[in-house]
Design a protein around this motif. Structure first.
Motif, PDB file in Angstrom:
ATOM      1  N   HIS A   1      32.830  25.132  37.376  1.00 11.04           N
ATOM      2  CA  HIS A   1      31.701  26.073  37.421  1.00 11.04           C
ATOM      3  C   HIS A   1      30.599  25.605  38.365  1.00 11.04           C
ATOM      4  O   HIS A   1      29.706  26.364  38.703  1.00 11.04           O
ATOM      5  CB  HIS A   1      31.100  26.178  36.012  1.00 11.04           C
ATOM      6  CG  HIS A   1      30.485  24.885  35.570  1.00 11.04           C
ATOM      7  ND1 HIS A   1      31.245  23.791  35.195  1.00 11.04           N
ATOM      8  CD2 HIS A   1      29.187  24.467  35.529  1.00 11.04           C
ATOM      9  CE1 HIS A   1      30.448  22.777  34.912  1.00 11.04           C
ATOM     10  NE2 HIS A   1      29.197  23.150  35.108  1.00 11.04           N
ATOM     11  N   LYS A   2      30.597  24.333  38.768  1.00 12.53           N
ATOM     12  CA  LYS A   2      29.419  23.751  39.422  1.00 12.53           C
ATOM     13  C   LYS A   2      28.992  24.423  40.730  1.00 12.53           C
ATOM     14  O   LYS A   2      27.800  24.487  41.010  1.00 12.53           O
ATOM     15  CB  LYS A   2      29.604  22.250  39.602  1.00 12.53           C
ATOM     16  CG  LYS A   2      29.536  21.512  38.251  1.00 12.53           C
ATOM     17  CD  LYS A   2      29.305  20.033  38.415  1.00 12.53           C
ATOM     18  CE  LYS A   2      29.055  19.352  37.083  1.00 12.53           C
ATOM     19  NZ  LYS A   2      30.284  19.135  36.314  1.00 12.53           N
TER      20      LYS A   2
ATOM     21  N   GLN B   1      32.462  15.827  40.005  1.00 18.32           N
ATOM     22  CA  GLN B   1      32.518  17.298  40.086  1.00 18.32           C
ATOM     23  C   GLN B   1      31.274  17.846  40.801  1.00 18.32           C
ATOM     24  O   GLN B   1      31.390  18.691  41.676  1.00 18.32           O
ATOM     25  CB  GLN B   1      32.578  17.897  38.679  1.00 18.32           C
ATOM     26  CG  GLN B   1      33.893  17.662  37.967  1.00 18.32           C
ATOM     27  CD  GLN B   1      34.887  18.769  38.248  1.00 18.32           C
ATOM     28  OE1 GLN B   1      34.769  19.494  39.219  1.00 18.32           O
ATOM     29  NE2 GLN B   1      35.867  18.883  37.382  1.00 18.32           N
TER      30      GLN B   1
ATOM     31  N   SER C   1      22.770  20.012  36.691  1.00 14.92           N
ATOM     32  CA  SER C   1      22.770  20.507  35.309  1.00 14.92           C
ATOM     33  C   SER C   1      21.347  20.410  34.768  1.00 14.92           C
ATOM     34  O   SER C   1      20.415  20.174  35.545  1.00 14.92           O
ATOM     35  CB  SER C   1      23.731  19.671  34.465  1.00 14.92           C
ATOM     36  OG  SER C   1      23.864  20.233  33.173  1.00 14.92           O
TER      37      SER C   1
ATOM     38  N   CYS D   1      31.790  22.887  26.118  1.00 11.75           N
ATOM     39  CA  CYS D   1      31.457  21.467  26.119  1.00 11.75           C
ATOM     40  C   CYS D   1      30.083  21.297  26.756  1.00 11.75           C
ATOM     41  O   CYS D   1      29.667  22.101  27.589  1.00 11.75           O
ATOM     42  CB  CYS D   1      32.507  20.665  26.888  1.00 11.75           C
ATOM     43  SG  CYS D   1      32.531  20.976  28.654  1.00 11.75           S
ATOM     44  N   VAL D   2      29.383  20.247  26.333  1.00 14.54           N
ATOM     45  CA  VAL D   2      28.028  20.020  26.832  1.00 14.54           C
ATOM     46  C   VAL D   2      27.875  18.605  27.383  1.00 14.54           C
ATOM     47  O   VAL D   2      28.054  17.623  26.666  1.00 14.54           O
ATOM     48  CB  VAL D   2      26.983  20.273  25.721  1.00 14.54           C
ATOM     49  CG1 VAL D   2      25.600  19.856  26.183  1.00 14.54           C
ATOM     50  CG2 VAL D   2      26.993  21.738  25.330  1.00 14.54           C
ATOM     51  N   GLY D   3      27.602  18.541  28.683  1.00 13.18           N
ATOM     52  CA  GLY D   3      27.243  17.274  29.329  1.00 13.18           C
ATOM     53  C   GLY D   3      25.731  17.320  29.488  1.00 13.18           C
ATOM     54  O   GLY D   3      24.974  16.645  28.801  1.00 13.18           O
ATOM     55  N   GLY D   4      25.273  18.178  30.404  1.00  7.71           N
ATOM     56  CA  GLY D   4      23.855  18.493  30.505  1.00  7.71           C
ATOM     57  C   GLY D   4      23.596  19.882  29.953  1.00  7.71           C
ATOM     58  O   GLY D   4      22.462  20.269  29.714  1.00  7.71           O
ATOM     59  N   GLY D   5      24.679  20.644  29.789  1.00 13.17           N
ATOM     60  CA  GLY D   5      24.569  21.960  29.151  1.00 13.17           C
ATOM     61  C   GLY D   5      24.710  23.160  30.067  1.00 13.17           C
ATOM     62  O   GLY D   5      24.603  24.295  29.613  1.00 13.17           O
ATOM     63  N   SER D   6      24.976  22.944  31.379  1.00 15.10           N
ATOM     64  CA  SER D   6      24.896  24.090  32.292  1.00 15.10           C
ATOM     65  C   SER D   6      26.093  25.028  32.235  1.00 15.10           C
ATOM     66  O   SER D   6      25.939  26.239  32.322  1.00 15.10           O
ATOM     67  CB  SER D   6      24.669  23.608  33.721  1.00 15.10           C
ATOM     68  OG  SER D   6      25.842  23.041  34.265  1.00 15.10           O
ATOM     69  N   ASN D   7      27.312  24.486  32.114  1.00 16.12           N
ATOM     70  CA  ASN D   7      28.462  25.409  32.118  1.00 16.12           C
ATOM     71  C   ASN D   7      28.425  26.251  30.860  1.00 16.12           C
ATOM     72  O   ASN D   7      28.606  27.464  30.898  1.00 16.12           O
ATOM     73  CB  ASN D   7      29.792  24.647  32.271  1.00 16.12           C
ATOM     74  CG  ASN D   7      30.422  24.220  30.953  1.00 16.12           C
ATOM     75  OD1 ASN D   7      31.167  24.981  30.329  1.00 16.12           O
ATOM     76  ND2 ASN D   7      30.124  23.001  30.509  1.00 16.12           N
TER      77      ASN D   7
ATOM     78  N   GLY E   1      31.735  13.633  32.903  1.00 15.20           N
ATOM     79  CA  GLY E   1      30.708  14.671  32.994  1.00 15.20           C
ATOM     80  C   GLY E   1      29.940  14.877  31.700  1.00 15.20           C
ATOM     81  O   GLY E   1      29.008  15.664  31.652  1.00 15.20           O
TER      82      GLY E   1
ATOM     83  N   GLU F   1      36.351  17.054  30.061  1.00 17.59           N
ATOM     84  CA  GLU F   1      35.112  17.610  29.508  1.00 17.59           C
ATOM     85  C   GLU F   1      35.445  18.868  28.707  1.00 17.59           C
ATOM     86  O   GLU F   1      35.108  19.003  27.534  1.00 17.59           O
ATOM     87  CB  GLU F   1      34.129  17.974  30.649  1.00 17.59           C
ATOM     88  CG  GLU F   1      33.522  16.786  31.379  1.00 17.59           C
ATOM     89  CD  GLU F   1      34.423  16.227  32.482  1.00 17.59           C
ATOM     90  OE1 GLU F   1      35.546  16.745  32.670  1.00 17.59           O
ATOM     91  OE2 GLU F   1      34.008  15.242  33.136  1.00 17.59           O
TER      92      GLU F   1
ATOM     93  N   SER G   1      35.657  25.334  31.733  1.00 20.34           N
ATOM     94  CA  SER G   1      34.778  25.005  32.865  1.00 20.34           C
ATOM     95  C   SER G   1      35.480  24.454  34.097  1.00 20.34           C
ATOM     96  O   SER G   1      34.933  24.507  35.186  1.00 20.34           O
ATOM     97  CB  SER G   1      33.699  24.021  32.399  1.00 20.34           C
ATOM     98  OG  SER G   1      34.274  22.909  31.739  1.00 20.34           O
ATOM     99  N   GLY G   2      36.710  23.908  33.945  1.00 18.54           N
ATOM    100  CA  GLY G   2      37.358  23.408  35.163  1.00 18.54           C
ATOM    101  C   GLY G   2      38.707  22.768  34.897  1.00 18.54           C
ATOM    102  O   GLY G   2      39.077  22.520  33.745  1.00 18.54           O
TER     103      GLY G   2
HETATM  104  C1  LIG Z   1      30.221  18.687  35.012  1.00 18.27           C
HETATM  105  C2  LIG Z   1      31.178  19.322  34.139  1.00 18.27           C
HETATM  106  C3  LIG Z   1      30.879  19.580  32.795  1.00 18.27           C
HETATM  107  C4  LIG Z   1      29.613  19.120  32.119  1.00 18.27           C
HETATM  108  O1  LIG Z   1      28.404  19.506  32.667  1.00 18.27           O
HETATM  109  P1  LIG Z   1      27.517  20.664  32.070  1.00 18.27           P
HETATM  110  O2  LIG Z   1      26.279  20.709  32.844  1.00 18.27           O
HETATM  111  O3  LIG Z   1      27.299  20.367  30.618  1.00 18.27           O
HETATM  112  O4  LIG Z   1      28.305  21.889  32.233  1.00 18.27           O
HETATM  113  C5  LIG Z   1      31.816  20.256  32.048  1.00 18.27           C
HETATM  114  N1  LIG Z   1      33.001  20.624  32.557  1.00 18.27           N
HETATM  115  C6  LIG Z   1      33.329  20.387  33.840  1.00 18.27           C
HETATM  116  C7  LIG Z   1      34.669  20.809  34.341  1.00 18.27           C
HETATM  117  C8  LIG Z   1      32.431  19.732  34.671  1.00 18.27           C
HETATM  118  O5  LIG Z   1      32.736  19.511  35.941  1.00 18.27           O
END
Ligand SMILES: *Cc1c(COP(=O)(O)O)cnc(C)c1O
Length: 453
Positions: free
Chosen positions: A111-112, A139, A229, A262-268, A338, A385, A414-415
């Motif tokens: 999604h990035k 990513q 993110s 899933c949440v890393g920073g939360g953007s996807n 991520g 992730e 997300s990927g």
């Molecule tokens: C970077 C990444 C994430 C985590 O980042 P968010 O900002 O939480 O989305 C999740 N899935 C994929 C495939 C990523 O590349």
């Protein structure tokens, strides 16, 4: 016959991003200056971000037009397909209906680029020539190199060392799109040198790499910084996903009961759920359940504190109100690189804190097991992730099997995990270890959070 893919035409692609700030019952807490404890104004961010992104960060407008040049690039892979996971449903023998929004079709495979392309565009428009950034799993670095490449900008990527070593192919992608990449901590910035003096073997963290990239932007001519993110403008750009998805659900006359990501920073995840969350905030869908999925090794939402903290280890960013594990938290080297950030997006954190959504945490072995069930049913090998929410979806679908509920489940796919096969290999060979971050260490790290209230 049930459709496997629900597709939109190119001309049905949304032309505006959705800004949830217009629908929040109470406003976000403003970022604060570390020294004075006072809210930071837009001028404080001007040295590192282009003006248009700073405006978007604080905008209360509900709809923000997507520039034509950005839409033109989005068309390379958007609209993305909404899938019905019919084969997974069958394998699980669940009455639930499982859908996923598939962002792995973008050139970098996640999604990035939805925000990378937009950020590169606004920088280019304002005459910026070079962007410095950090990347965890690689990513974001690859997405930003793709975006800067298409708009003719230079790009410098600080890549968390553990990922640089575990994921050499992401580095090659970054270089293929014409950017430079270094393993962080480096000895080219003060922030990096300080860390290396204390710990020469440091495997890096996103917090450290962010410090390096911000320092780079602040000390080089005509260079700005970009974050992949967390920030409001990043989540805004990502809402193209949820807006497409809502149209796709309208086409089949369905609406999700529960949404996972899933949440890393939360953007996807926010990019997918925010347009649906808008319905909930306006009282139209009070029962919609929205659940974040995170690793036990970096349990920001499930074990962190909701407070003001810095976004990076050197405390160069303003203080932001979020769930945090402490800005100098260095997570164990799990494979979902991520998801190793100590904080999360303020918008997502506020919605969690105010009770509009919840969170769960999983161990990496159970997560990979779920990803393999998914791959064997649906074919797609998801990123580690993403596998965190696949685990939640499978559990929910199995609960529905017990109760007979025909819930509509949606998740943010997300990927792809094509550059994470070493992690899959470790799982196949029984070499993947589970880490639960010790509460004692979380307490130590949280004790260093600045005292504001
Ligand atoms: C970077 C990444 C994430 C985590 O980042 P968010 O900002 O939480 O989305 C999740 N899935 C994929 C495939 C990523 O590349």
């Amino acid at each position: 016959m049930e459709k496997t893919k629900i597709l939109l035409d190119e001309d049905e692609m949304p032309r505006k991003w959705y800004n949830v700030q217009a629908d929040l019952p109470t406003p976000l807490d403003p970022p604060l200056d570390l020294g004075t404890g006072e809210p930071v104004g837009p001028e404080a961010l001007a040295p590192i971000f282009p003006m248009e992104l700073i405006k978007q960060e604080v905008s209360q407008e509900k709809w923000i037009p997507i520039p034509e040049e950005v839409l033109d690039i989005y068309r390379l892979w958007r609209p993305t397909p909404l899938y019905r996971a019919l084969r997974l449903e069958k394998a699980l023998k669940t009455p639930a209906k499982i859908y996923y929004n598939w962002e792995g079709v973008s050139p970098p495979g996640s999604h990035k680029p939805n925000t990378a392309v937009a950020q590169a565009y606004y920088n280019m428009k304002e005459g910026v020539e070079r962007i410095a950034t950090e990347t965890g799993a690689g990513q974001w670095g690859s997405a930003l190199s793709f975006g800067t490449c298409l708009f003719g900008l230079e790009c410098m990527v600080y890549m968390v060392k553990i990922s640089y070593e575990q994921k050499p192919y992401r580095k090659v992608m970054i270089e293929t799109w014409g950017a430079n990449v270094l393993p962080s901590p480096t000895n080219t910035t003060n922030a990096g040198r300080q860390i290396l003096e204390r710990d020469p073997e440091c495997t890096g963290s996103l917090g450290i790499a962010i410090s390096e990239a911000i320092e780079d932007a602040a000390t080089h001519e005509n260079t700005k910084y970009a974050l992949g993110s967390v920030l409001n403008h990043v989540l805004l750009h990502q809402t193209i996903q949820g807006l497409e998805c809502k149209k796709q659900f309208e086409l089949i006359d369905q609406y999700p009961d529960v949404i996972y990501g899933c949440v890393g920073g939360g953007s996807n995840f926010a990019g997918l759920f925010l347009p649906f969350m808008g319905d909930k905030l306006r009282g139209e869908k009070p029962d919609l359940q929205i659940t974040s999925c995170e690793p036990m090794a970096c349990p920001t939402l499930t074990k962190g504190l909701y407070t003001y903290d810095s976004g990076d280890v050197a405390m160069l960013t303003p203080l932001i109100k979020m769930y945090t594990l402490g800005h100098d938290f260095v997570p164990p080297p799990i494979h979902a690189g991520g998801l190793r950030y100590h904080g999360d997006a303020p918008i997502l954190c506020k919605l969690t804190h105010d009770g509009f959504m919840d969170a769960v945490a999983y161990h990496q072995t159970e997560v990979f097991k779920a990803a393999i069930t998914f791959a064997q049913a649906e074919g797609i090998i998801v990123a580690p992730e993403t596998a965190h929410c696949v685990k939640a979806v499978i559990d929910e679908a199995l609960r529905c099997k017990e109760t007979g509920e025909e819930k509509v489940i949606l998740f943010a796919n997300s990927g792809h995990g094509h550059f994470d096969l070493a992690a899959y290999d470790a799982y196949h060979n029984g070499k993947l270890v589970d880490y639960e971050y010790p509460v004692e260490l979380i307490k130590q790290s949280l004790a260093k959070v600045p005292k504001i209230e």
